[in-house]
Design a protein around this motif. Structure first.
Motif, short mmCIF file in Angstrom:
data_model
loop_
_atom_site.label_atom_id
_atom_site.label_comp_id
_atom_site.label_asym_id
_atom_site.label_seq_id
_atom_site.Cartn_x
_atom_site.Cartn_y
_atom_site.Cartn_z
N CYS A 64 0.84 -1.20 0.00
CA CYS A 64 0.00 0.00 0.00
C CYS A 64 0.88 1.26 0.00
O CYS A 64 1.92 1.31 0.64
CB CYS A 64 -0.92 -0.01 1.22
N GLU A 75 -7.44 2.52 -1.11
CA GLU A 75 -7.79 3.53 -2.11
C GLU A 75 -6.71 3.70 -3.17
O GLU A 75 -7.00 4.08 -4.31
CB GLU A 75 -8.03 4.89 -1.43
N CYS A 76 -5.46 3.39 -2.81
CA CYS A 76 -4.38 3.61 -3.76
C CYS A 76 -4.44 2.56 -4.88
O CYS A 76 -5.17 1.57 -4.78
CB CYS A 76 -3.02 3.55 -3.06
N CYS A 79 -3.67 -1.04 -3.77
CA CYS A 79 -4.75 -1.65 -2.99
C CYS A 79 -5.89 -2.07 -3.93
O CYS A 79 -6.42 -3.18 -3.82
CB CYS A 79 -5.29 -0.68 -1.94
#
Ligand code: ZN
Length: 563
Positions: A64, A75-76, A79
């Motif tokens: 992450c 959110e990245c 991920c």
């Protein structure tokens, strides 16, 4: 609606969302937050408890871009790639299908080519299925793992994973969820997903899920698809009712129905053992039963109809079946045979005692023409000793052929030299007194015992042989139990026999006439597990209690063991 969609939709994305595996979560979060993650983990536990999900969360947080307190941001780009199942950093393999040496070599070759700054996480599911060669190849990599690689080995059967591999991993155990926790989760999922479902259906869903979050959500999914109707495919109650009714056909139909629905026979047998354990507890230690109250009442009623000895027998037989399934090519056959054995009275008796019975009946038939009363002096009405009347068809038969299972063979038939009429009760061993024990086994012996002693006595089938009382049991573990409780059993037996006698415990698998038997004549007082003691243990020490209970059931497994 796809069967797995609810499970996918509500699949935990962060460690904090995992249910009921706090010890695992704590260990992994701490390791990640302190950059001390291991190179190899072994995740073990029943199916559907979140092993693969947890491995994915681990992969996510390790790569992450903005991890926080050991949790992924979800959110990245990294991920999201893991969540969508198209990350190059997570490699999932099912050892059940990729179990060749070549596959493992490929994995290892790929593992050494890491991208800098990233973690590659290899998830090897059902790792106990790896072939020997593949295990050896894996072991080599685990000995010198590339620094950017994390192996997560998942298994439902850690005992089958080579010790050399196990010892190089951090072993984390996953557990089935306690019923109240799972119920809360199901209710939350149902309300979040807008599923309107009755309490009754919720309980049916929970029963069907058997403690596995995945199976429970699948059951909820089906319930939702059918408008809240739960077609309970594995009603464990169906099996129990068939056991109570001694109905082999119904049992086999239940197996067929359940297997056709896609259930593994291993799951069926584990569900049954877990249920029987609950049934046992409702009788022995109700405070340890972890069931909703109305369900506990139903199970207690079943337990009452089955009776403790049969419950013990069912757990024991199914426990052995679980072991047998590990090596059997077709686990369904093992399950079917075990179930039929439990309802087939003659199979239950065992071939050994059947043979003894046939022998006895044959002997009785042989002796029958000779069965005639001793000559009676008509003036006194008493037997004339030392003589024998010629066969007189009009003479009434004094000794009727004994009903089948009684021990008539042990009763000496009057032949050429009848014993003097009012024979004194023998002070010690005699075939006669042992025959009495055999005959009165159910009422005189078992009826006098309580709790575990009673259950243990019920495991044994008494037979008279060569002036000894032979207690036939099915297997070594039963023999061990009977010997353990011998001080209590022998006391009652001697009472019924009217004196001491030799008692031999024999397993059916042994040669009938050459037993490596343990002769017990006088037994010292021993310590034994007393159910009263178990009941008095504080509930917090569940583990000790469950271990004790598990010991009482050879071949059983603790399915909800806590750390
Ligand atoms: Zn992220």
């Amino acid at each position: 609606m796809a069967v797995q969609s609810l499970y996918r939709r509500y699949r935990p994305q962060r460690f904090s969302e995992l249910k009921g595996q706090e010890h695992v979560v704590r260990a992994l979060k701490n390791a990640v937050a302190n950059s001390r993650e291991g190179h190899a983990y072994l995740f073990s536990g029943p199916r559907g408890t979140g092993k693969t999900t947890t491995a994915r969360i681990l992969a996510k947080v390790l790569n992450c871009e903005n991890p926080l307190d050991g949790e992924p941001c979800c959110e990245c780009g990294s991920c999201l790639a893991v969540q969508e199942g198209n990350s190059f950093d997570v490699i999932e393999l099912d050892a059940a299908s990729n179990n060749g040496v070549e596959d493992i070599r490929e994995i290892i070759a790929a593992a050494s080519l890491g991208s800098p700054g990233r973690h590659k996480v290899y998830i090897l599911d059902e790792v106990h299925m790896l072939s020997k060669g593949a295990s050896a190849a894996l072991l080599k990599t685990l000995e010198e793992p590339p620094s950017h690689v994390v192996f997560v080995l998942a298994t439902t059967d850690p005992e089958k994973v080579a010790e050399t591999i196990r010892s190089r991993t951090q072993h984390l155990q996953f557990h089935l969820l306690p019923v109240d926790e799972l119920e809360a989760h199901v209710r939350w999922v149902a309300s979040d997903a807008g599923i309107d479902i009755s309490d009754e259906s919720i309980h049916a869903v929970l029963r069907q899920g058997g403690g596995s979050a995945r199976d429970t959500l699948s059951a909820l999914e089906l319930a939702a698809a059918t408008g809240g109707m739960v077609d309970e495919v594995t009603p464990v109650d169906e099996f129990v009712d068939a056991l109570i009714e001694y109905d082999a056909g119904r049992l086999l139909a239940a197996v067929a129905h359940t297997v056709n629905f896609g259930r593994d026979p291993r799951t069926i047998v584990n569900d049954l053992v877990r249920h029987m354990r609950d049934a046992f507890l409702t009788q022995m230690a109700p405070e340890l039963v972890q069931l909703p109250e109305d369900r506990a009442t139903e199970v207690a009623a079943q337990a009452g109809r089955l009776g403790t000895p049969r419950i013990v027998k069912v757990i024991e037989t199914l426990g052995l079946a679980i072991n047998d399934m590990r090596n059997a090519p077709d686990s369904r056959v093992v399950l079917e045979v075990a179930l039929v054995r439990l309802v087939h009275r003659e199979l239950q008796m065992g071939i050994e005692s059947m043979l003894a019975r046939v022998e006895r009946l044959e002997k009785e038939l042989e002796n029958r023409p000779q069965i005639a009363p001793a000559p009676v002096n008509p003036s006194t009405g008493r037997a004339v000793l030392g003589g024998r009347v010629a066969q007189d068809p009009s003479a009434p038969a004094v000794r009727p052929v004994a009903p089948a299972p009684s021990a008539a063979a042990a009763t000496p038939a009057p032949t050429t030299t009848p014993e003097p009429a009012p024979a004194p009760v023998p002070a010690s061993t005699s075939a006669m007194s042992i025959a009495t024990v055999v005959e009165k086994w159910n009422d005189g012996v078992i009826g006098e015992l309580k709790g575990m002693r009673r259950a243990v006595a019920q495991m044994a089938k008494p037979v008279e042989r060569d002036g000894q009382l032979v207690l036939m049991v099915d297997n070594e573990p039963s023999a061990k139990r009977v010997n353990e409780y011998m001080p209590d059993l022998s006391a009652v037996i001697f009472k019924v026999a009217g004196g001491k006698c030799a008692i031999v415990v024999e397993t059916r698998s042994e040669e009938p006439r050459a037993p490596k038997a343990k002769v017990v004549e006088e037994v010292a007082e021993e310590e034994f597990v007393d159910i009263e003691e178990i009941k008095q243990l504080p509930t917090v020490s569940n583990k000790a209690t469950e271990t004790n209970l598990a010991d009482a059931f050879p071949g059983s497994e603790i399915l909800t063991e806590d750390e």
